[in-house]
Design a protein around this motif. Structure first.
Motif, PDB file in Angstrom:
ATOM      1  N   ILE A  10       0.845  -1.193   0.000  1.00 25.93           N
ATOM      2  CA  ILE A  10       0.000   0.000   0.000  1.00 25.93           C
ATOM      3  C   ILE A  10       0.882   1.246   0.000  1.00 25.93           C
ATOM      4  O   ILE A  10       1.649   1.486   0.941  1.00 25.93           O
ATOM      5  N   TYR A  11       0.796   2.018  -1.067  1.00 32.71           N
ATOM      6  CA  TYR A  11       1.495   3.299  -1.216  1.00 32.71           C
ATOM      7  C   TYR A  11       3.009   3.210  -1.074  1.00 32.71           C
ATOM      8  O   TYR A  11       3.654   4.222  -0.771  1.00 32.71           O
ATOM      9  N   HIS A  52      -1.193   6.738  10.373  1.00 30.20           N
ATOM     10  CA  HIS A  52      -1.893   6.642   9.086  1.00 30.20           C
ATOM     11  C   HIS A  52      -1.918   5.176   8.675  1.00 30.20           C
ATOM     12  O   HIS A  52      -0.964   4.437   8.904  1.00 30.20           O
ATOM     13  N   ASP A  54      -1.533   3.336   6.176  1.00 35.49           N
ATOM     14  CA  ASP A  54      -0.513   2.648   5.374  1.00 35.49           C
ATOM     15  C   ASP A  54       0.704   2.262   6.208  1.00 35.49           C
ATOM     16  O   ASP A  54       1.568   1.514   5.734  1.00 35.49           O
ATOM     17  N   TYR A  57      -1.443  -1.068   8.957  1.00 40.27           N
ATOM     18  CA  TYR A  57      -2.493  -2.028   8.595  1.00 40.27           C
ATOM     19  C   TYR A  57      -2.146  -3.476   8.926  1.00 40.27           C
ATOM     20  O   TYR A  57      -3.036  -4.320   9.006  1.00 40.27           O
ATOM     21  N   ASP A  84     -10.879   4.625  12.445  1.00 41.56           N
ATOM     22  CA  ASP A  84     -10.632   4.457  11.007  1.00 41.56           C
ATOM     23  C   ASP A  84     -10.843   5.761  10.253  1.00 41.56           C
ATOM     24  O   ASP A  84     -10.425   5.889   9.103  1.00 41.56           O
ATOM     25  N   PHE A  88      -7.528   7.258   8.347  1.00 40.49           N
ATOM     26  CA  PHE A  88      -7.879   7.342   6.927  1.00 40.49           C
ATOM     27  C   PHE A  88      -8.232   6.016   6.272  1.00 40.49           C
ATOM     28  O   PHE A  88      -8.554   5.972   5.084  1.00 40.49           O
ATOM     29  N   SER A  89      -8.170   4.909   7.019  1.00 45.52           N
ATOM     30  CA  SER A  89      -8.468   3.617   6.380  1.00 45.52           C
ATOM     31  C   SER A  89      -9.923   3.545   5.925  1.00 45.52           C
ATOM     32  O   SER A  89     -10.244   2.846   4.964  1.00 45.52           O
ATOM     33  N   TYR A  91     -11.550   5.653   4.308  1.00 48.16           N
ATOM     34  CA  TYR A  91     -11.683   6.188   2.955  1.00 48.16           C
ATOM     35  C   TYR A  91     -10.955   5.324   1.930  1.00 48.16           C
ATOM     36  O   TYR A  91     -11.112   5.510   0.738  1.00 48.16           O
ATOM     37  N   TYR A  92     -10.151   4.422   2.425  1.00 45.73           N
ATOM     38  CA  TYR A  92      -9.434   3.505   1.538  1.00 45.73           C
ATOM     39  C   TYR A  92     -10.283   2.269   1.265  1.00 45.73           C
ATOM     40  O   TYR A  92     -10.003   1.481   0.372  1.00 45.73           O
ATOM     41  N   ASP A  94     -10.943  -0.180   3.484  1.00 46.83           N
ATOM     42  CA  ASP A  94     -10.565  -1.355   4.265  1.00 46.83           C
ATOM     43  C   ASP A  94     -10.281  -0.891   5.694  1.00 46.83           C
ATOM     44  O   ASP A  94      -9.127  -0.735   6.085  1.00 46.83           O
ATOM     45  N   GLU A 192       1.598   9.046   1.265  1.00 49.01           N
ATOM     46  CA  GLU A 192       0.283   9.362   1.847  1.00 49.01           C
ATOM     47  C   GLU A 192       0.488   9.739   3.304  1.00 49.01           C
ATOM     48  O   GLU A 192       1.192   9.063   4.010  1.00 49.01           O
TER      49      GLU A 192
END
Ligand SMILES: [Zn+2]
Ligand SMILES: [Zn+2]
Length: 192
Positions: A10-11, A52, A54, A57, A84, A88-89, A91-92, A94, A192
């Motif tokens: 991720i990112y 954050h 990323d 997780y 979450d 920001f998860s 909005y991702y 997950d 991110e």
């Protein structure tokens, strides 16, 4: 202390595996399957650069594998781990929320964590990119998360960013980085 950089899916966030004498620490926790092969013996803990998604997780899965590990972050990092929305998860697509808040130990500016017999690491509060940014420093190395990525402008346009704090934090980190190896929070393609 041996340091291995793991670039996550991720990112292109980066987690780091710190090992010495059959003990392991992580800086941030992304893809568990990419980290596991580098973990030697007991996983003692995870030092978070910020919460954050990323960078966090993989935490829940990793804690199921190593239930005694300790997660080090600051108070606002804990808030991010438990929301979450803040991490920001949501909005991702997950959502990630820490299942076991008891695993967390809070640090404040200047606090030290003994990693190995001969290595102590210090937590520096470096807010700006987000309120919960912690830069982790030894005499030789510095883990900067998303606060300082060489050659990349720091992201300060997120909902909880603070440009003035970010400038102060970056100046501090640039100074400390002059005599230390920098391990940033992303491989430079995607931030991110
Ligand atoms: Zn990031
Ligand atoms: Zn970030």
């Amino acid at each position: 202390m041996k340091i291995v950089q793991v670039v996550n899916s991720i990112y292109n966030s980066c987690s780091y595996v710190l090992t010495s004498d059959r003990r392991t620490w992580l800086v941030d926790c992304g893809d568990v399957d990419r980290l596991l092969p580098h973990i030697d013996g007991e996983l003692c803990g995870v030092l978070l650069t910020h919460a954050h998604f990323d960078h966090i997780y993989g935490l829940n899965h990793m804690i199921t594998l190593f239930p005694r590990l300790t997660v080090y972050t600051c108070q606002s990092g804990l808030e991010g781990l438990l929301s979450d929305k803040l991490n920001f998860s949501r909005y991702y697509g997950d959502p990630v929320v820490l299942d076991s808040p008891d695993s967390v130990k809070l640090v404040s500016n200047g606090d030290k964590v003994q990693l190995f017999d001969d290595v102590t690491i210090q937590a520096l509060m470096t807010p700006g990119h987000s309120p919960d940014c912690v830069t982790w420093m030894t005499d030789e190395v510095i883990f900067t998360g998303d606060c300082f990525i060489p050659g990349v402008k720091m992201v300060t346009n997120l909902p909880h960013s603070d440009k003035a704090q970010a400038a102060l934090s970056e100046a501090l980190i640039r100074d400390l980085a002059m005599t230390r190896t920098v391990y940033p929070g992303h491989a430079p393609e995607n931030i991110e």
